[in-house]
Scaffold this active site. Structure first.
Site, PDB file in Angstrom:
ATOM      1  N   HIS A 150     -32.066  26.077 -38.988  1.00 50.65           N
ATOM      2  CA  HIS A 150     -32.094  25.259 -40.201  1.00 50.65           C
ATOM      3  C   HIS A 150     -32.822  23.946 -39.979  1.00 50.65           C
ATOM      4  O   HIS A 150     -33.684  23.548 -40.773  1.00 50.65           O
ATOM      5  CB  HIS A 150     -30.659  24.993 -40.679  1.00 50.65           C
ATOM      6  CG  HIS A 150     -30.596  24.085 -41.868  1.00 50.65           C
ATOM      7  ND1 HIS A 150     -30.491  22.709 -41.746  1.00 50.65           N
ATOM      8  CD2 HIS A 150     -30.690  24.336 -43.189  1.00 50.65           C
ATOM      9  CE1 HIS A 150     -30.490  22.174 -42.950  1.00 50.65           C
ATOM     10  NE2 HIS A 150     -30.609  23.131 -43.842  1.00 50.65           N
ATOM     11  N   ARG A 156     -57.740  28.672 -18.010  1.00 49.63           N
ATOM     12  CA  ARG A 156     -57.372  28.513 -16.595  1.00 49.63           C
ATOM     13  C   ARG A 156     -56.044  29.206 -16.289  1.00 49.63           C
ATOM     14  O   ARG A 156     -55.074  29.045 -17.020  1.00 49.63           O
ATOM     15  CB  ARG A 156     -57.240  27.027 -16.247  1.00 49.63           C
ATOM     16  CG  ARG A 156     -58.495  26.198 -16.486  1.00 49.63           C
ATOM     17  CD  ARG A 156     -58.259  24.768 -16.021  1.00 49.63           C
ATOM     18  NE  ARG A 156     -59.368  23.894 -16.333  1.00 49.63           N
ATOM     19  CZ  ARG A 156     -59.434  23.120 -17.414  1.00 49.63           C
ATOM     20  NH1 ARG A 156     -58.448  23.129 -18.296  1.00 49.63           N
ATOM     21  NH2 ARG A 156     -60.477  22.333 -17.616  1.00 49.63           N
ATOM     22  N   ARG A 214     -60.912  32.290 -16.185  1.00 47.28           N
ATOM     23  CA  ARG A 214     -61.289  32.078 -14.786  1.00 47.28           C
ATOM     24  C   ARG A 214     -60.148  32.548 -13.902  1.00 47.28           C
ATOM     25  O   ARG A 214     -59.008  32.085 -14.056  1.00 47.28           O
ATOM     26  CB  ARG A 214     -61.593  30.601 -14.535  1.00 47.28           C
ATOM     27  CG  ARG A 214     -62.125  30.342 -13.119  1.00 47.28           C
ATOM     28  CD  ARG A 214     -62.409  28.862 -12.913  1.00 47.28           C
ATOM     29  NE  ARG A 214     -61.182  28.075 -12.881  1.00 47.28           N
ATOM     30  CZ  ARG A 214     -61.139  26.743 -12.917  1.00 47.28           C
ATOM     31  NH1 ARG A 214     -62.273  26.052 -12.997  1.00 47.28           N
ATOM     32  NH2 ARG A 214     -59.995  26.095 -12.876  1.00 47.28           N
ATOM     33  N   GLU A 236     -71.325  26.890  -9.607  1.00 42.32           N
ATOM     34  CA  GLU A 236     -70.808  25.608  -9.135  1.00 42.32           C
ATOM     35  C   GLU A 236     -71.170  25.329  -7.683  1.00 42.32           C
ATOM     36  O   GLU A 236     -70.691  24.365  -7.092  1.00 42.32           O
ATOM     37  CB  GLU A 236     -69.283  25.555  -9.325  1.00 42.32           C
ATOM     38  CG  GLU A 236     -68.551  26.721  -8.675  1.00 42.32           C
ATOM     39  CD  GLU A 236     -67.091  26.799  -9.097  1.00 42.32           C
ATOM     40  OE1 GLU A 236     -66.548  25.792  -9.566  1.00 42.32           O
ATOM     41  OE2 GLU A 236     -66.493  27.884  -8.954  1.00 42.32           O
ATOM     42  N   GLY A 262     -70.038  25.006 -13.653  1.00 43.15           N
ATOM     43  CA  GLY A 262     -68.934  24.096 -13.343  1.00 43.15           C
ATOM     44  C   GLY A 262     -69.520  22.801 -12.828  1.00 43.15           C
ATOM     45  O   GLY A 262     -69.759  22.653 -11.615  1.00 43.15           O
ATOM     46  N   SER A 263     -69.792  21.890 -13.732  1.00 48.36           N
ATOM     47  CA  SER A 263     -70.581  20.713 -13.365  1.00 48.36           C
ATOM     48  C   SER A 263     -69.860  19.790 -12.386  1.00 48.36           C
ATOM     49  O   SER A 263     -70.502  19.040 -11.651  1.00 48.36           O
ATOM     50  CB  SER A 263     -70.987  19.936 -14.622  1.00 48.36           C
ATOM     51  OG  SER A 263     -69.851  19.570 -15.382  1.00 48.36           O
ATOM     52  N   ASN A 264     -68.529  19.841 -12.347  1.00 47.04           N
ATOM     53  CA  ASN A 264     -67.800  18.969 -11.422  1.00 47.04           C
ATOM     54  C   ASN A 264     -68.109  19.326  -9.964  1.00 47.04           C
ATOM     55  O   ASN A 264     -68.597  18.503  -9.181  1.00 47.04           O
ATOM     56  CB  ASN A 264     -66.288  19.085 -11.662  1.00 47.04           C
ATOM     57  CG  ASN A 264     -65.894  18.585 -13.031  1.00 47.04           C
ATOM     58  OD1 ASN A 264     -66.704  18.031 -13.760  1.00 47.04           O
ATOM     59  ND2 ASN A 264     -64.640  18.790 -13.399  1.00 47.04           N
ATOM     60  N   ASP A 265     -67.819  20.592  -9.594  1.00 43.90           N
ATOM     61  CA  ASP A 265     -68.067  21.004  -8.206  1.00 43.90           C
ATOM     62  C   ASP A 265     -69.552  21.052  -7.895  1.00 43.90           C
ATOM     63  O   ASP A 265     -69.980  20.725  -6.774  1.00 43.90           O
ATOM     64  CB  ASP A 265     -67.419  22.368  -7.948  1.00 43.90           C
ATOM     65  CG  ASP A 265     -65.931  22.257  -7.659  1.00 43.90           C
ATOM     66  OD1 ASP A 265     -65.426  21.121  -7.652  1.00 43.90           O
ATOM     67  OD2 ASP A 265     -65.274  23.292  -7.460  1.00 43.90           O
ATOM     68  N   CYS A 276     -68.710  24.762 -18.587  1.00 47.30           N
ATOM     69  CA  CYS A 276     -67.299  24.468 -18.856  1.00 47.30           C
ATOM     70  C   CYS A 276     -66.829  23.233 -18.090  1.00 47.30           C
ATOM     71  O   CYS A 276     -65.636  22.945 -18.050  1.00 47.30           O
ATOM     72  CB  CYS A 276     -66.425  25.666 -18.499  1.00 47.30           C
ATOM     73  SG  CYS A 276     -66.537  26.181 -16.775  1.00 47.30           S
TER      74      CYS A 276
END
Length: 820
Positions: A439, A529, A597, A699, A720-723, A770
């Protein structure tokens, strides 16, 4: 309102002339003015859905004319009008007094002999030849119920396990009186309904013996977000009033409609509720039903089997389809169900159109976001996806609702319709008990008030006058924070955005947010992820589950036992939980691509999972150590990867979510890519079979340099632009000394990205990104579009603004200026 009834739908005609009685089999949905919304819907179910296999208990309606006849014979209408005259429903004391007087008038009336004779004759006919009185549910059904612009559900009363002529007559009088409960009077005034243009019919329905089994409610959409492609089922032991009223925290299930209809078993999510009590028959007592504690062992188990839940979901879809065709528009439904403990049969005992989310037009997305967080005082299930602040007001009983002041945070054990006059004054609501179909949850959504239900100890931990912030904008869990916290509200009009050529996808980690995120204009999920699902829902290292029989007794084994209490097959716990988390995301965006992934924990992160330290090496530099593709075929982790593969196969094959694509992270060499695919094939995941597409994360510099070779064995790439930036520049972005060097916009990084995009375009392979960069830097997103990237996957909070940047860039490329 709850669950009760036996199996027979056969109708034995009543002997009396049908002046005040209509059997369900003779009623249609068009008979609302005669028998009210609840009974009209039951008639529609019996007439139209039982031939399609939906079980509905038999019964009859006492018509609204019977109510009017009682008022005339007892000469009550004028006295009721005088009592209501000049009533201010905002005055709680006056409302309470007025309601009490009118109910007393109705309860003191005598049912006219002709009406009593007809009711008894119909009841005896329902009983058939059995020697003892039949047990029935006696349900109020208002004639204005379930109109398109008003929800009268729950405004009047239901009585369960009613047996014998005298009890039936008393229950009927109490139903008639419930037309003038305090909340019903207040509701009609607020909605502008004339008290005497709303009459009351009564439904008398054979009880399903769910007191010996289970019961609950079904919604054919997600009650929080309005997402239309799921069935939400709540269930608990015993009669269904506990679930409806929020007296217990029920089990919760999500089922995906599109693939359910194609013969799959898409049970997206199962959450076991605490189910502290169950409502059962009170044999020989003064009351008709009573609550008793549920044994501890049963609380940890689901109240129903998967087959039963899927059966209910199929019925719910049939009911929704019927009502949608009848109304000529999509009509999500609010349904009650029950399982008979004697026969094991499932039943639908009530159905009505859903009246909150189905009315909302998703033209503007409203997003709430905290600027900061504070100490967490209480956690429960979130309702309404909003944030509110205010002083706490703890009210433990409805008799004290007069103490409540507008703008306060209502904190109580649970609510029922008696609380509605103050709920509309609350800035937010917190309850100890209840699930997301109770409710408090339903009314909070209707009012647009954030609520946190099922906190268990809210009334103990929160104190009167304490300033708090309640946040329902962080997924399934709702948090009560100490103090007044600042937050922002972003409103975006969806009609203002066109779609760019470049696909705009999303990075999604939390399955609980997937349904709401799906309303943001998007082209699917470019990065789903596994890590969040494993750390939040599974928490155990997969190899600790595989090797469970060999674990030594101790803290690790105790933790695993607590998390997997309902599983004798411990590895199956990992498979089911991972499959459910992934499926929620895949279903939310179906049939658009969702790229999952595979696990990409580093060894130190795996070691932090329960039981993980026994299976992970200690590495000096985990970022370039035993991670990603290298783990999947290595004997040290093969058995863990097998569980991942089983979970993915369950999502794609059993649930039918073939929009799920897979992506291999940190794949150093082409040979490694082949070895991973060979490992996947062992577990029924072969690239190209059943439309399975396989991507590789780009990556590592080798992924760019050998892009042609990788393109031979993968369907696409996701940058994977970070790694990639760390490995091109040789910089650890977590090192505060050299972190300033880390920049995805560095010329070397951009040159490598441009190179791999060019190869993919030449080879006809999909290429997306990504990584974080396009979410943080609009100019980087512009660069990617200029290179001709296929898709950009963004953090959800940046999708809308980056879409605008992409549209502007595409427009410039199509219409270049004279200077370029």
């Amino acid at each position: 309102m709850s669950a009760a009834t036996t199996s027979s739908n056969s109708r034995t005609p009543a002997a009396a002339p049908p002046r005040f009685i209509k059997w369900f089999a003779d009623i249609t949905i068009d008979d609302v003015p005669l028998v009210g919304g609840k009974n009209a819907s039951l008639g529609e179910l019996v007439r139209e859905l039982t031939p399609k296999g939906v079980n509905v208990p038999n019964g009859f309606a006492i018509t609204a004319e019977a109510y009017r006849y009682l008022l005339r014979e007892a000469e009550l209408e004028e006295r009721i009008r005088q009592t209501l005259d000049g009533l201010d429903t905002r005055n709680m004391e006056a409302l309470r007094t007025c309601g009490s007087v009118i109910r007393g008038l109705l309860l003191g009336a005598s049912i006219p002999p002709e009406l009593e004779h007809e009711i008894i004759a119909a009841y005896d006919s329902l009983k058939g030849r059995q020697p003892h009185p039949v047990d029935v549910a006696v349900r109020s059904s208002a004639t204005a119920e379930d109109l398109p612009d008003a929800s009268f559900a729950g405004q009047q009363e239901t009585y369960l396990n009613v047996q014998g002529h005298l009890e039936l007559m008393n229950a009927c009088l109490r139903c008639f009186a419930s037309l003038f409960t305090d909340r019903a009077i207040s509701y009609r005034v607020d909605k502008g309904f004339d008290h005497f243009k709303v009459a009351l019919s009564i439904g008398v329905q054979k009880m399903v013996r769910s007191d010996l089994a289970s019961s609950g409610v079904i919604f054919t959409l997600d009650t929080e977000t309005g997402f239309r492609d799921v069935v939400l089922i709540n269930g608990a032991y015993g009669l269904g009033e506990n679930v409806v009223q929020g007296s217990v925290n029920p089990d919760e299930y999500y089922i995906f409609k599109p693939t359910l209809k194609t013969g799959h078993r898409p049970l997206l999510q199962k959450i076991v509720g605490s189910k502290e009590f169950k409502l059962i028959y009170d044999i020989g007592g003064g009351k008709m039903v009573k609550n008793v504690p549920v044994p501890t062992g049963d609380r940890a188990k689901f109240a129903n089997t998967d087959d039963e839940i899927l059966q209910l979901a199929r019925w719910a879809c049939l009911i929704e389809e019927h009502y949608s065709a009848k109304r000529g528009q999509p009509t999500p439904m609010d349904i009650e169900w029950a399982k008979d403990g004697h026969t094991g049969e499932m039943f639908i005992v009530q159905a009505r159109p859903e009246t909150v989310q189905s009315r909302k037009a998703v033209e503007v997305i409203e997003t709430y976001k905290l600027r900061q967080r504070g100490p967490v005082l209480v956690i429960g299930r979130s309702v309404s996806e909003k944030i509110a602040t205010g002083p706490v007001r703890v009210i433990k009983s409805a008799e004290f609702i007069g103490q409540f002041k507008e703008g306060e945070i209502l904190v109580t054990d649970k609510t029922d319709p008696d609380w509605e006059p103050i709920m509309k004054k609350a800035a937010g609501i917190v309850t100890n008990r209840g699930g997301r179909t109770c409710h408090a949850a339903i009314v909070s959504r209707e009012l647009g008030v954030p609520a946190i239900v099922g906190t268990e100890h809210g009334t103990e931990l929160l104190k009167d006058g304490q300033m708090v912030t309640i946040s329902c904008a962080e997924g399934d869990a709702g948090f009560v924070y100490d103090g007044r916290l600042e937050f922002d509200v972003q409103r975006t009009r969806l009609t203002d955005l066109s779609r760019p050529r470049t696909k705009v996808m999303m990075n999604v980690a939390n399955p609980e947010e997937a349904f709401s995120l799906s309303f943001i204009p998007n082209d699917g999920v470019g990065l789903a992820r596994e890590e969040f699902i494993i750390t939040s829902y599974i928490k155990v290292h997969p190899l600790a589950l595989v090797n469970y029989p060999h674990l030594e007794a101790g803290a690790v084994k105790q933790q695993i036992d607590a998390l997997t209490a309902s599983y004798t097959d411990k590895p199956q716990f990992f498979v089911d939980k991972l499959a459910q988390g992934v499926a929620m995301i895949a279903a939310a965006f179906y049939p658009k691509d969702v790229i999952l992934r595979l696990s990409d924990f580093k060894t130190n992160e795996y070691a932090n999972l329960i039981g993980g330290r026994a299976y992970e090496p200690t590495e000096e530099n985990p970022m370039i150590g035993f991670r990603g593709a290298s783990r999947y075929y290595n004997p040290r982790y093969q058995a863990g990867f097998a569980l991942e593969c089983r979970a993915v196969k369950k999502v794609r094959a059993e649930m039918g979510l073939t929009n799920l694509k897979l992506m291999v992270p940190f794949c150093r060499t082409v040979d490694e890519g082949r070895r991973v695919q060979a490992e996947m094939e062992k577990h029924g995941l072969k690239r190209g079979v059943d439309g399975l597409e396989l991507y590789v994360m780009c990556e590592i510099p080798s992924n760019v340099i050998l892009a042609d070779e990788f393109a031979d064995i993968f369907d696409g790439f996701s940058i994977g632009s970070n790694d990639l930036t760390q490995l091109i520049l040789g910089v650890d972005r977590d090192s505060e000394i050299v972190a300033p060097i880390f920049d995805e916009r560095n010329a070397a990084v951009k040159k490598m990205i441009a190179q791999v995009i060019a190869v993919c375009r030449k080879r006809g392979r999909k290429i997306g990104i990504c990584g974080q960069a396009p979410s943080d830097y609009p100019d980087f997103a512009q660069f990617l579009v200029e290179q001709g990237i296929d898709s950009i996957s963004l953090n959800p909070d940046t999708v809308l603004k980056t879409t605008v940047t992409i549209l502007e860039t595409e427009k410039k490329r199509a219409n270049p200026t004279p200077y370029g």
